[in-house]
Design a protein around this motif. Structure first.
Motif, PDB file in Angstrom:
ATOM      1  N   THR A   1      -3.419   0.250   9.024  1.00 38.32           N
ATOM      2  CA  THR A   1      -2.151  -0.277   9.561  1.00 38.32           C
ATOM      3  C   THR A   1      -2.094  -1.805   9.461  1.00 38.32           C
ATOM      4  OG1 THR A   1      -3.088  -0.412  11.800  1.00 38.32           O
ATOM      5  CG2 THR A   1      -1.973   1.654  11.177  1.00 38.32           C
ATOM      6  N   SER A   2      -2.962  -2.380   8.650  1.00 41.72           N
ATOM      7  CA  SER A   2      -3.075  -3.844   8.602  1.00 41.72           C
ATOM      8  C   SER A   2      -1.805  -4.521   8.094  1.00 41.72           C
ATOM      9  CB  SER A   2      -4.268  -4.250   7.733  1.00 41.72           C
ATOM     10  OG  SER A   2      -4.146  -3.731   6.417  1.00 41.72           O
ATOM     11  N   ALA A   3      -0.983  -3.790   7.301  1.00 40.08           N
ATOM     12  CA  ALA A   3       0.229  -4.388   6.754  1.00 40.08           C
ATOM     13  C   ALA A   3       1.464  -4.133   7.621  1.00 40.08           C
ATOM     14  CB  ALA A   3       0.477  -3.863   5.340  1.00 40.08           C
ATOM     15  N   TRP A   4       1.296  -3.427   8.738  1.00 45.72           N
ATOM     16  CA  TRP A   4       2.438  -3.129   9.609  1.00 45.72           C
ATOM     17  C   TRP A   4       2.876  -4.381  10.369  1.00 45.72           C
ATOM     18  CZ3 TRP A   4       2.050   2.190  12.531  1.00 45.72           C
ATOM     19  CH2 TRP A   4       1.770   3.210  11.604  1.00 45.72           C
ATOM     20  N   ASN A   5       4.111  -4.377  10.824  1.00 49.65           N
ATOM     21  CA  ASN A   5       4.597  -5.463  11.672  1.00 49.65           C
ATOM     22  C   ASN A   5       3.782  -5.486  12.967  1.00 49.65           C
ATOM     23  OD1 ASN A   5       6.223  -6.939  13.679  1.00 49.65           O
ATOM     24  ND2 ASN A   5       7.858  -6.847  12.158  1.00 49.65           N
ATOM     25  N   PRO A   6       3.220  -6.638  13.349  1.00 50.91           N
ATOM     26  CA  PRO A   6       2.394  -6.712  14.569  1.00 50.91           C
ATOM     27  C   PRO A   6       3.150  -6.293  15.836  1.00 50.91           C
ATOM     28  CG  PRO A   6       2.111  -8.687  13.246  1.00 50.91           C
ATOM     29  CD  PRO A   6       3.251  -7.935  12.638  1.00 50.91           C
TER      30      PRO A   6
ATOM     31  N   GLY B   1       0.783  -1.233   0.000  1.00 50.97           N
ATOM     32  CA  GLY B   1       0.000   0.000   0.000  1.00 50.97           C
ATOM     33  C   GLY B   1       0.812   1.278   0.000  1.00 50.97           C
ATOM     34  N   GLU B   2       2.153   1.160   0.041  1.00 47.81           N
ATOM     35  CA  GLU B   2       2.971   2.364  -0.011  1.00 47.81           C
ATOM     36  C   GLU B   2       3.999   2.250  -1.126  1.00 47.81           C
ATOM     37  OE1 GLU B   2       5.246   2.992   3.583  1.00 47.81           O
ATOM     38  OE2 GLU B   2       6.819   1.618   2.938  1.00 47.81           O
ATOM     39  N   GLU B   3       4.335   3.390  -1.695  1.00 44.08           N
ATOM     40  CA  GLU B   3       5.446   3.480  -2.637  1.00 44.08           C
ATOM     41  C   GLU B   3       6.576   4.198  -1.921  1.00 44.08           C
ATOM     42  OE1 GLU B   3       4.404   4.480  -6.876  1.00 44.08           O
ATOM     43  OE2 GLU B   3       2.513   5.030  -5.920  1.00 44.08           O
ATOM     44  N   LYS B   4       7.726   3.560  -1.826  1.00 44.90           N
ATOM     45  CA  LYS B   4       8.825   4.142  -1.078  1.00 44.90           C
ATOM     46  C   LYS B   4       9.967   4.549  -2.004  1.00 44.90           C
ATOM     47  CE  LYS B   4      12.018   1.637   0.632  1.00 44.90           C
ATOM     48  NZ  LYS B   4      12.908   0.748   1.401  1.00 44.90           N
TER      49      LYS B   4
END
Length: 385
Positions: A344-349, A244-247
């Motif tokens: 934030t579903s794709a963040w590290n838990p 979901g992000e372009e870095k």
């Protein structure tokens, strides 16, 4: 710990100024974004000798070779090769411009600014020293081991958990309203690394495969803390971003402008946190006048620990940015930029935010204030002129 600024880079930068081969970073900003004010976080990172446009002349005489870019006035940029060695000077009609001297007993010396107030880099019998004139105190690029809390694929380190639990580094969006009180500590950023012109930055390797050459150019000892941090910054830049992000890692202001405008267009605002006075950890209250800057699209750029200014930028469609006025218990004020991540579903838990807030990925929008040297790019609400 800190990086000492490389004479190799200084020479490249001053050579570019003298040759006038390209627009300075400031002039590039004005040419691409004529209606976008430059935030303080950017102006603070511009090299003082790359701010003004100057003409260039070259002369050869008894004194050696002279290059002058001072618009016919004393104190421009000059390069002299003569009995005294090599001298590069970029003053402004007053003593204390930028000078590079090679030769004589002193070895190599670089000086920028008025006597006692400028930046000195000296290489001689005494080794290497950096001084920026703050009453004789050296200034270094601050470095901290571990990953940035603003790279969301990483779990929190033990240091982060220990250092940040008692501050409102992360908070939930429902708390973002006038009257909310938060414990905050706006510290002075020791990372003083400034932007290099794009042509200079592009001439320096920035790849894990070329670490020996990079460390050599910056006189950094392999295996040292500085080497580990530089390698970690490059590694983070080379890794894929989260879903979901372009870095993108911008190694110059020009490349940051190009990336941000490619995602948002040229009718944009660039905003950053500004603090009236830095103080101890204290309680701040959100005052009236909070403004939502964007509802979804943004590019957020975080300054990294490196030998020159490098920004880790990520473009997302799931952020809200706010300008937030804060008032401290000591009476000081700040204009803080808050960024809220709605997905934030794709963040590290095990990311720091979840451990501090006691929430899970995707539960709720997670927000954080940005340090002073981080930048948020958002679409301008006003139509382009």
């Amino acid at each position: 710990m800190g990086f000492r600024f490389s004479l190799f880079v200084i020479f490249l930068t001053l050579a570019l100024v003298a040759s006038h081969a390209a627009l300075s970073p400031e002039l590039y900003w004005k040419s691409v974004l004529p209606n976008t004010p430059m935030p303080k976080s950017v102006t603070d990172l511009l090299h003082p000798d790359l701010v003004e446009d100057k003409s260039t002349a070259v002369g050869v005489g008894k004194g050696g070779v002279n290059v002058d870019a001072g618009k016919g006035k004393p104190g421009g940029t000059s390069v002299n090769v003569g009995k005294g060695g090599v001298n590069v000077d970029t003053g402004k009609g007053k003593p204390g411009g930028t000078s590079v001297n090679v030769g004589g007993k002193g070895g190599v010396d670089v000086h920028t600014g008025t006597p006692g107030k400028g930046t000195n880099v000296g290489v001689g019998k005494g080794g290497v020293s950096v001084n920026t004139g703050h009453k004789g105190k050296p200034v270094y690029v601050g470095v901290n081991p571990g990953s940035s809390p603003f790279i969301y694929k990483y779990a929190a380190s033990e240091n982060q958990l220990h250092d940040d639990q008692n501050t409102a580094l992360f908070f939930v969006e429902k708390d973002l309203h006038p009257g909310t009180k938060m414990n905050l500590h706006f510290t002075e950023n020791l990372n003083k690394a400034t932007f290099l012109p794009r042509q200079v930055a592009q001439s320096i390797p920035f790849s894990s495969n070329q670490m020996p050459e990079i460390l050599n150019q910056f006189s950094v000892k392999p295996g040292s803390l500085e080497a580990d941090i530089m390698q970690n910054t490059i590694k983070e830049c080379e890794e894929a971003g989260i879903k979901g992000e372009e870095k993108y890692c911008a190694t110059s202001l020009e490349s940051m402008i190009d990336f941000s405008t490619s995602k948002l267009g040229k009718n944009v605002q660039a905003i950053s946190t500004e603090v009236e006075k830095r103080a101890r950890l204290q309680e701040y209250t959100i005052a009236a006048g909070m403004e939502k800057m964007t509802d979804n699209k943004s590019v957020v750029c975080h300054k990294q620990n490196y030998a020159y200014a490098v920004f880790y930028c990520h473009a997302t469609q799931t952020t809200r940015a706010y300008n937030v006025p804060l008032e401290g218990t000591d009476g000081s004020k700040a204009k803080a930029v808050a960024v809220c991540h709605t997905d934030t579903s794709a963040w590290n838990p095990k990311h720091l935010a979840f451990q501090v807030l006691k929430v899970n990925p995707g539960d709720c929008p997670v927000c954080h204030f940005l340090p002073e040297d981080h930048i948020v790019w958002v679409p301008n609400k006003k139509p382009a002129e």
